[in-house]
Design a protein around this motif. Sequence first.
Motif, mmCIF file in Angstrom:
data_model
loop_
_atom_site.group_PDB
_atom_site.id
_atom_site.type_symbol
_atom_site.label_atom_id
_atom_site.label_comp_id
_atom_site.label_asym_id
_atom_site.label_seq_id
_atom_site.Cartn_x
_atom_site.Cartn_y
_atom_site.Cartn_z
ATOM 1 N N SER A 130 21.838 66.370 82.124
ATOM 2 C CA SER A 130 20.941 66.032 81.010
ATOM 3 C C SER A 130 21.490 66.440 79.648
ATOM 4 O O SER A 130 20.911 66.085 78.622
ATOM 5 C CB SER A 130 19.584 66.709 81.223
ATOM 6 O OG SER A 130 18.987 66.250 82.416
ATOM 7 N N CYS A 131 22.586 67.187 79.632
ATOM 8 C CA CYS A 131 23.168 67.637 78.365
ATOM 9 C C CYS A 131 23.927 66.497 77.687
ATOM 10 O O CYS A 131 24.446 65.598 78.342
ATOM 11 C CB CYS A 131 24.111 68.818 78.601
ATOM 12 S SG CYS A 131 23.256 70.342 79.054
ATOM 13 N N ARG A 175 21.989 75.948 92.191
ATOM 14 C CA ARG A 175 23.112 75.027 91.931
ATOM 15 C C ARG A 175 22.596 73.621 91.649
ATOM 16 O O ARG A 175 23.094 72.939 90.742
ATOM 17 C CB ARG A 175 24.095 75.020 93.103
ATOM 18 C CG ARG A 175 24.900 76.303 93.222
ATOM 19 C CD ARG A 175 26.111 76.169 94.130
ATOM 20 N NE ARG A 175 25.897 75.474 95.378
ATOM 21 C CZ ARG A 175 25.592 76.053 96.546
ATOM 22 N NH1 ARG A 175 25.452 77.354 96.608
ATOM 23 N NH2 ARG A 175 25.440 75.323 97.631
ATOM 24 N N LEU A 176 21.589 73.196 92.401
ATOM 25 C CA LEU A 176 21.013 71.863 92.171
ATOM 26 C C LEU A 176 20.339 71.796 90.801
ATOM 27 O O LEU A 176 20.483 70.809 90.075
ATOM 28 C CB LEU A 176 20.020 71.513 93.284
ATOM 29 C CG LEU A 176 20.630 71.320 94.673
ATOM 30 C CD1 LEU A 176 19.531 71.171 95.723
ATOM 31 C CD2 LEU A 176 21.577 70.135 94.692
ATOM 32 N N ARG A 177 19.618 72.835 90.440
ATOM 33 C CA ARG A 177 18.972 72.902 89.124
ATOM 34 C C ARG A 177 20.022 72.849 88.025
ATOM 35 O O ARG A 177 19.883 72.101 87.046
ATOM 36 C CB ARG A 177 18.156 74.194 89.038
ATOM 37 C CG ARG A 177 17.376 74.394 87.761
ATOM 38 C CD ARG A 177 16.651 75.719 87.849
ATOM 39 N NE ARG A 177 15.734 75.965 86.757
ATOM 40 C CZ ARG A 177 15.039 77.086 86.630
ATOM 41 N NH1 ARG A 177 15.144 78.045 87.543
ATOM 42 N NH2 ARG A 177 14.238 77.249 85.603
ATOM 43 N N TYR A 178 21.055 73.642 88.177
ATOM 44 C CA TYR A 178 22.169 73.689 87.226
ATOM 45 C C TYR A 178 22.783 72.305 87.049
ATOM 46 O O TYR A 178 22.968 71.830 85.924
ATOM 47 C CB TYR A 178 23.192 74.691 87.748
ATOM 48 C CG TYR A 178 24.515 74.769 87.030
ATOM 49 C CD1 TYR A 178 24.670 75.623 85.943
ATOM 50 C CD2 TYR A 178 25.616 74.042 87.462
ATOM 51 C CE1 TYR A 178 25.899 75.741 85.302
ATOM 52 C CE2 TYR A 178 26.839 74.148 86.833
ATOM 53 C CZ TYR A 178 26.978 74.999 85.751
ATOM 54 O OH TYR A 178 28.185 75.104 85.124
ATOM 55 N N ASN A 179 23.102 71.647 88.171
ATOM 56 C CA ASN A 179 23.725 70.323 88.089
ATOM 57 C C ASN A 179 22.816 69.312 87.405
ATOM 58 O O ASN A 179 23.280 68.483 86.616
ATOM 59 C CB ASN A 179 24.131 69.840 89.483
ATOM 60 C CG ASN A 179 25.311 70.616 90.035
ATOM 61 O OD1 ASN A 179 26.129 71.133 89.291
ATOM 62 N ND2 ASN A 179 25.378 70.717 91.346
ATOM 63 N N SER A 180 21.532 69.379 87.679
ATOM 64 C CA SER A 180 20.582 68.481 87.025
ATOM 65 C C SER A 180 20.545 68.736 85.516
ATOM 66 O O SER A 180 20.524 67.792 84.716
ATOM 67 C CB SER A 180 19.196 68.672 87.635
ATOM 68 O OG SER A 180 18.244 67.906 86.947
ATOM 69 N N GLU A 191 24.293 71.053 74.076
ATOM 70 C CA GLU A 191 25.625 71.301 74.635
ATOM 71 C C GLU A 191 25.535 72.398 75.689
ATOM 72 O O GLU A 191 24.897 73.427 75.465
ATOM 73 C CB GLU A 191 26.598 71.737 73.541
ATOM 74 C CG GLU A 191 27.967 72.106 74.067
ATOM 75 C CD GLU A 191 28.938 72.602 73.004
ATOM 76 O OE1 GLU A 191 29.945 73.228 73.390
ATOM 77 O OE2 GLU A 191 28.703 72.375 71.808
ATOM 78 N N ALA A 192 26.171 72.166 76.815
ATOM 79 C CA ALA A 192 26.335 73.198 77.836
ATOM 80 C C ALA A 192 27.687 73.852 77.603
ATOM 81 O O ALA A 192 28.712 73.174 77.602
ATOM 82 C CB ALA A 192 26.277 72.585 79.231
#
Length: 166
Positions: A106-107, A97-102, A80-81
């Motif tokens: 995946s969550c 931001r791109l890493r975060y969105n990816s 869970e995020a």
Amino acid sequence: MDERELSCCFTGHRPVKLPWGANENDERCIALKEEIFHRLEGIYESGYRYFISGMAIGCDMYFTEAVLKLKKIHPDVKLEAAIPCGNQPDKWPLAQRLRYNSLIDSCDSVKVLQTNYTPDCMMRRNYYMVDKSSLLLACYDGFPGGTMKTILYAKRQGLKTIIIDI
């Protein structure tokens, strides 16, 4: 057994408080990421299946990536995020931001606690994670701040706590 008994949340520092800063190629950072994954394997073996990340830059992302690695081995793992505010990543560098969105994609689930940033939203997110868990995994340097406050809150709530020294 209720879901909280099988849930582990995480707290840790952002790059500004890490000895290596944002340099994830530093051998100390690589070693920390390996330690987080090793601890997660043990936590999984203890029966935990649900993991909650606050999704901040730094240790939260290391934790999230380690849980996703664990999930590839053990498909019963759920992630869970816990997002403190909908605009959390808005001022971050593009790569983060791109890493975060990816990672968000995946969550298994995403909980956004409020729409916009307020001075207390990070701690509200931390309390939310602790209140849903029976175990806290922390990367902590011993100094005051949000990580220390989260550890103290978790202990007051009776959570088992594992601290990885930074």
